[in-house]
Design a protein around this motif. Structure first.
Motif, short mmCIF file in Angstrom:
data_model
loop_
_atom_site.label_atom_id
_atom_site.label_comp_id
_atom_site.label_asym_id
_atom_site.label_seq_id
_atom_site.Cartn_x
_atom_site.Cartn_y
_atom_site.Cartn_z
N VAL A 255 21.73 36.48 47.56
CA VAL A 255 22.32 37.16 46.40
C VAL A 255 22.05 38.66 46.46
O VAL A 255 22.94 39.48 46.22
N LEU A 256 20.81 39.03 46.79
CA LEU A 256 20.47 40.46 46.91
C LEU A 256 21.29 41.12 48.02
O LEU A 256 21.78 42.25 47.85
N ARG A 257 21.46 40.43 49.13
CA ARG A 257 22.29 40.96 50.22
C ARG A 257 23.73 41.17 49.76
O ARG A 257 24.35 42.20 50.04
N ASN A 258 24.26 40.20 49.04
CA ASN A 258 25.63 40.32 48.52
C ASN A 258 25.78 41.52 47.59
O ASN A 258 26.76 42.26 47.65
N LEU A 259 24.78 41.71 46.73
CA LEU A 259 24.85 42.82 45.77
C LEU A 259 24.74 44.18 46.46
O LEU A 259 25.43 45.12 46.08
N LEU A 260 23.89 44.26 47.48
CA LEU A 260 23.75 45.53 48.21
C LEU A 260 25.03 45.85 48.98
O LEU A 260 25.49 47.00 49.00
N LEU A 261 25.61 44.84 49.63
CA LEU A 261 26.85 45.05 50.36
C LEU A 261 27.99 45.40 49.40
O LEU A 261 28.86 46.23 49.72
N ARG A 262 27.99 44.79 48.23
CA ARG A 262 28.99 45.14 47.23
C ARG A 262 28.86 46.60 46.82
O ARG A 262 29.86 47.31 46.66
N GLU A 263 27.64 47.09 46.64
CA GLU A 263 27.42 48.48 46.29
C GLU A 263 28.01 49.42 47.34
O GLU A 263 28.69 50.40 47.02
N ILE A 264 27.79 49.08 48.62
CA ILE A 264 28.27 49.93 49.71
C ILE A 264 29.79 49.88 49.82
O ILE A 264 30.47 50.91 49.89
N ILE A 265 30.34 48.66 49.83
CA ILE A 265 31.80 48.49 49.99
C ILE A 265 32.54 49.12 48.81
O ILE A 265 33.53 49.83 48.99
N MET B 169 24.38 54.60 46.25
CA MET B 169 25.24 55.32 47.18
C MET B 169 25.62 56.69 46.64
O MET B 169 25.77 57.66 47.41
N ASP B 170 25.78 56.81 45.32
CA ASP B 170 26.06 58.12 44.73
C ASP B 170 24.87 59.05 44.92
O ASP B 170 25.05 60.25 45.16
N TRP B 171 23.67 58.52 44.82
CA TRP B 171 22.46 59.32 45.03
C TRP B 171 22.38 59.78 46.49
O TRP B 171 22.06 60.94 46.77
N VAL B 172 22.70 58.87 47.42
CA VAL B 172 22.65 59.21 48.85
C VAL B 172 23.66 60.30 49.19
O VAL B 172 23.37 61.24 49.92
N HIS B 173 24.87 60.19 48.63
CA HIS B 173 25.96 61.13 48.96
C HIS B 173 26.05 62.30 47.99
O HIS B 173 26.92 63.16 48.15
N GLY B 174 25.19 62.33 46.98
CA GLY B 174 25.21 63.45 46.03
C GLY B 174 26.44 63.49 45.15
O GLY B 174 26.90 64.57 44.77
N SER B 175 26.98 62.32 44.81
CA SER B 175 28.19 62.27 43.98
C SER B 175 27.91 61.76 42.58
O SER B 175 28.82 61.30 41.89
N SER B 176 26.65 61.84 42.15
CA SER B 176 26.29 61.39 40.81
C SER B 176 26.73 62.40 39.77
O SER B 176 26.69 63.61 40.00
N ILE B 177 27.18 61.89 38.62
CA ILE B 177 27.47 62.73 37.46
C ILE B 177 26.44 62.39 36.39
O ILE B 177 26.25 61.22 36.06
N GLY B 178 25.81 63.39 35.83
CA GLY B 178 24.74 63.12 34.88
C GLY B 178 23.48 62.68 35.62
O GLY B 178 23.25 63.05 36.78
N SER B 179 22.68 61.89 34.98
CA SER B 179 21.44 61.41 35.60
C SER B 179 21.77 60.40 36.69
O SER B 179 22.69 59.60 36.56
N ASP B 180 21.01 60.45 37.80
CA ASP B 180 21.23 59.49 38.87
C ASP B 180 20.23 58.35 38.77
O ASP B 180 19.43 58.29 37.83
#
Length: 333
Positions: free
Chosen positions: A149-159, A276-287
């Protein structure tokens, strides 16, 4: 309908804390085995998926709608955007009425379930190979279940991040990105019934594919997929509710990022967790790092507050003892 009501994953999710006992495990296994052996695998998969969507999306969304409608004076105090967040009172810009968005959300969910059924039929009937998900009487072990389940959620975040940013919000607008903007981003004050509101094409890319693809690639057990889907559906429903009070460190951060994403017309916050937003610097507001820091600070303040209260209590008890001893000594002749 009997098959829908007998889906044992619902008992797994809503079961009591004593579910891990041997008796309950045996009952769960017997129920699951009976369901799998008595029903076609595709029917079990599709009805289970539909049940998850009803329980974790449709029912909570209708309850939130009823709450906003019946007691607006109370609801407005916990709406992030105040009165603008009421779905039944405001038609946002050129966006849809709440019932249009609700109908579109339900249609997209049914479409995604139809796509899931189509994939299974293509693999098993068309190509004559194994199904995308395992529908067997064998239950996944708890550790394997949690890990997958954790693997699925992490891959979902990336995809989801790359699809959302590169296909739905590219630097140069495309046909698909314009569809996503004209549909999903016509709503600037999200509410739960609008969670799945979008044109079908960007919806399947944005919501269905990131959730289903990891399980299909690794051919996980159906129960693993259903648990993943339960978490994702509940997360999406709560984070799009428009409420400022959402329980949990992750959910509260996801909710804030979703609001900023819609208010900013898709200029950032492309993935739910914010990693992924934190890694790529695409966060708006607090990350996500800011959210973790705030949560740690809250816990530290609670601990310090608790220590201060205990110190006051201890000092008070010692003061009472000292005053009592002085009174006793003063009474002695």
């Amino acid at each position: 309908m009997d098959a829908l009501l007998s889906v044992p994953i619902l008992g797994y999710v809503f079961g009591p804390s004593t579910f891990s006992t041997s008796l309950n495990l045996l009952f769960f296994y017997m129920t699951w085995s009976t369901l799998v052996l008595s029903q076609p695998p595709l029917k079990v998969e599709i009805l289970s998926t539909l049940a998850i969507r009803i329980i974790f999306f449709l029912i909570p969304s209708l309850l939130f709608l009823a709450f906003d409608t019946i007691v607006p004076s109370l609801a407005v105090n916990i709406k992030t955007q105040g009165e603008a967040g009421f779905p039944t009172r405001n038609r946002q810009r050129k966006g849809p009425f709440w019932y249009q968005a609700s109908a579109s959300s339900i249609f997209n969910i049914l479409l995604s379930i139809g796509m899931q059924a189509g994939v299974e039929l293509l693999l098993t009937e068309g190509l004559g190979i194994r199904s995308a998900l395992q529908v067997t009487t064998t239950l996944p072990m708890p550790w394997s279940l949690a890990k997958h389940v954790l693997r699925n959620l992490l891959l979902r975040e990336i995809i989801q991040y790359y699809i959302h940013r590169l296909l739905l919000h590219p630097s140069r607008p495309t046909y698909i990105s314009k569809l996503h903007t004209s549909y999903a981003h016509s709503i600037t004050s999200p509410y739960s019934l609008s969670t799945h509101y979008d044109h079908p094409t960007p919806y399947l890319l944005h919501h269905f594919l990131p959730t289903y693809l990891p399980s299909a690639i690794f051919r996980t057990h159906l129960l693993t997929y259903l648990l993943t889907l339960s978490i994702v559906t509940l997360e999406e429903t709560l984070s799009m509710s428009g409420y400022s009070i959402v329980p949990g460190i992750m959910l509260s951060g996801i909710t804030r990022r979703q609001n900023f994403h819609y208010q900013g017309q898709g200029k950032g916050n492309f993935a739910p967790w914010g990693l992924m937003d934190w890694v790529h610097g695409s966060s708006i507001g607090s990350d996500v790092v800011d959210d973790l820091g705030e949560e740690v600070e809250k816990h530290n303040m609670k601990e310090r507050g608790g220590e201060a209260i205990e110190s006051v209590k201890k000092g008070g008890r010692e003061g009472l003892r000292s005053w009592s001893n002085r009174r006793r000594s003063g009474k002695k002749p």
